[in-house]
Design a protein around this motif. Structure first.
Motif, PDB file in Angstrom:
ATOM      1  N   PHE A   2      28.322   8.028  23.892  1.00 48.48           N
ATOM      2  CA  PHE A   2      27.687   7.718  22.603  1.00 48.48           C
ATOM      3  C   PHE A   2      28.646   6.888  21.750  1.00 48.48           C
ATOM      4  O   PHE A   2      28.274   5.837  21.214  1.00 48.48           O
ATOM      5  N   ASP A   3      29.898   7.322  21.667  1.00 50.25           N
ATOM      6  CA  ASP A   3      30.897   6.597  20.877  1.00 50.25           C
ATOM      7  C   ASP A   3      31.157   5.208  21.455  1.00 50.25           C
ATOM      8  O   ASP A   3      31.297   4.223  20.709  1.00 50.25           O
TER       9      ASP A   3
ATOM     10  N   LEU B 113      28.191   2.874  20.636  1.00 50.33           N
ATOM     11  CA  LEU B 113      28.251   2.492  19.224  1.00 50.33           C
ATOM     12  C   LEU B 113      29.266   1.370  19.009  1.00 50.33           C
ATOM     13  O   LEU B 113      28.993   0.387  18.298  1.00 50.33           O
TER      14      LEU B 113
ATOM     15  N   PRO C 146      24.057   5.194  14.258  1.00 46.06           N
ATOM     16  CA  PRO C 146      24.085   6.394  15.096  1.00 46.06           C
ATOM     17  C   PRO C 146      22.899   7.306  14.817  1.00 46.06           C
ATOM     18  O   PRO C 146      22.572   7.585  13.651  1.00 46.06           O
TER      19      PRO C 146
ATOM     20  N   HIS D 193      21.713  11.045  15.879  1.00 49.52           N
ATOM     21  CA  HIS D 193      22.351  12.215  16.473  1.00 49.52           C
ATOM     22  C   HIS D 193      21.385  13.173  17.153  1.00 49.52           C
ATOM     23  O   HIS D 193      21.818  14.093  17.847  1.00 49.52           O
TER      24      HIS D 193
END
Length: 299
Positions: free
Chosen positions: A167-168, A171, A183, A185
């Motif tokens: 995910f990071d 991004l 983002p 979540h």
């Protein structure tokens, strides 16, 4: 800076081709995959169509950089070849769950262990086909808006199984290719943008399908009363009739299915929105509205 250098995009249609160019223009090595050479042969025309918009919309547009991006893009109809050295796959194929399951199973079977998987699906839940990839912890969504270079949101959304480090990474990648990384979540169909946009578009379509008013008049009242630059039917032109029809048919709603059948007439005539120079409106070479198309008017 991420280690994501080699990017493969599955689907080279209206949005897939924009994703390819967005990544290539920002220095990534990009491979575009599609199911036939005929579809891939359409890309040179798409590049030149985009060139005019990049030139108009980007204050720092670099002609040589755009030419270099075109020259760097590879294409193939072979899945194994497409993903052989991919750091990241972005899937932008039609909104059909069975098709996505099938394609992701093939991608997962051929991609190297390093590859991160992302889908650009607009309305489906990524978790409904995450398992088909064979590595759901590396699978998430990266959603682009049409006219990527101008409306440059990059919605990055997890599934319940996504590992946070991927995910990071996605991004950060989104920022590297000129997107405003957003983002998300918790998984939700439609992300943020389409959760807001689609009900509005459906309301406009329903007014037309039910014989209440013409597309241009629906758009006009919205623009005038809200000071918005575009009404719903201008947005349908921007999104493209193919995408709108696929989503409408998949809804199962009779009104939306009827609207999809209406859009199909434009698709069959090769006038499926802004990319074709005509949809509900006619457009000039720079994408400005010339006039509404009267054939869409109610009898």
């Amino acid at each position: 800076m991420t280690d994501i250098t080699n990017v493969t995009v599955f689907g080279t249609g209206v949005l897939g081709s924009q994703i390819i160019m967005q990544a290539a223009y920002h220095g990534k090595t990009v491979t575009g995959y599609d199911i036939s050479d005929d579809l891939l042969a359409e890309l040179p025309d798409r590049w030149e169509w985009m060139r005019g918009y990049y030139r108009r919309d980007l204050a720092d547009f670099d002609e040589a950089k755009f030419d270099a991006a075109i020259g760097s893009i590879r294409t193939t109809t072979d899945i194994a070849e497409a993903v052989a050295d991919a750091d990241l796959v972005i899937e932008a194929i039609p909104e059909n769950l069975d098709l996505k399951k099938q394609v992701w199973a093939q991608i997962g079977a051929h991609a190297p262990e390093k590859t991160i998987f992302t889908t650009n699906t607009s309305t489906l839940r990524p978790s409904d086909f995450a398992a088909d990839t064979g590595r759901p912890e590396k699978f998430l969504a990266l959603h682009f808006a049409n006219l990527v270079w101008r409306y440059n949101t990059g919605e990055v959304m997890v599934t319940p199984q996504t590992d946070k480090k991927y995910f990071d990474a996605v991004l950060e990648f989104a920022g590297e290719i000129g997107l405003v990384a957003v983002p998300i979540h918790k998984e939700t169909p439609g992300y943020l943008l389409n959760s807001l946009l689609v009900p509005w578009l459906n309301a406009g379509a329903a007014l037309y399908v039910n014989g209440v008013a013409n597309p241009a008049d629906i758009d006009n009242v919205w623009r005038t009363a809200t000071n918005s630059p575009h009404g719903p039917f201008q947005v349908f032109d921007t999104v493209g009739f193919n995408v709108a029809a696929n989503i409408s048919r998949a809804s199962g709603d009779p009104t939306r299915i009827k609207f999809a059948d209406m859009l199909q007439k434009g698709i069959d005539a090769g006038k499926a929105g802004l990319g074709d120079g005509q949809g509900f409106y006619r457009y000039d070479s720079e994408g400005n509205v010339v006039e509404p198309v009267e054939d869409w008017n109610l009898d």
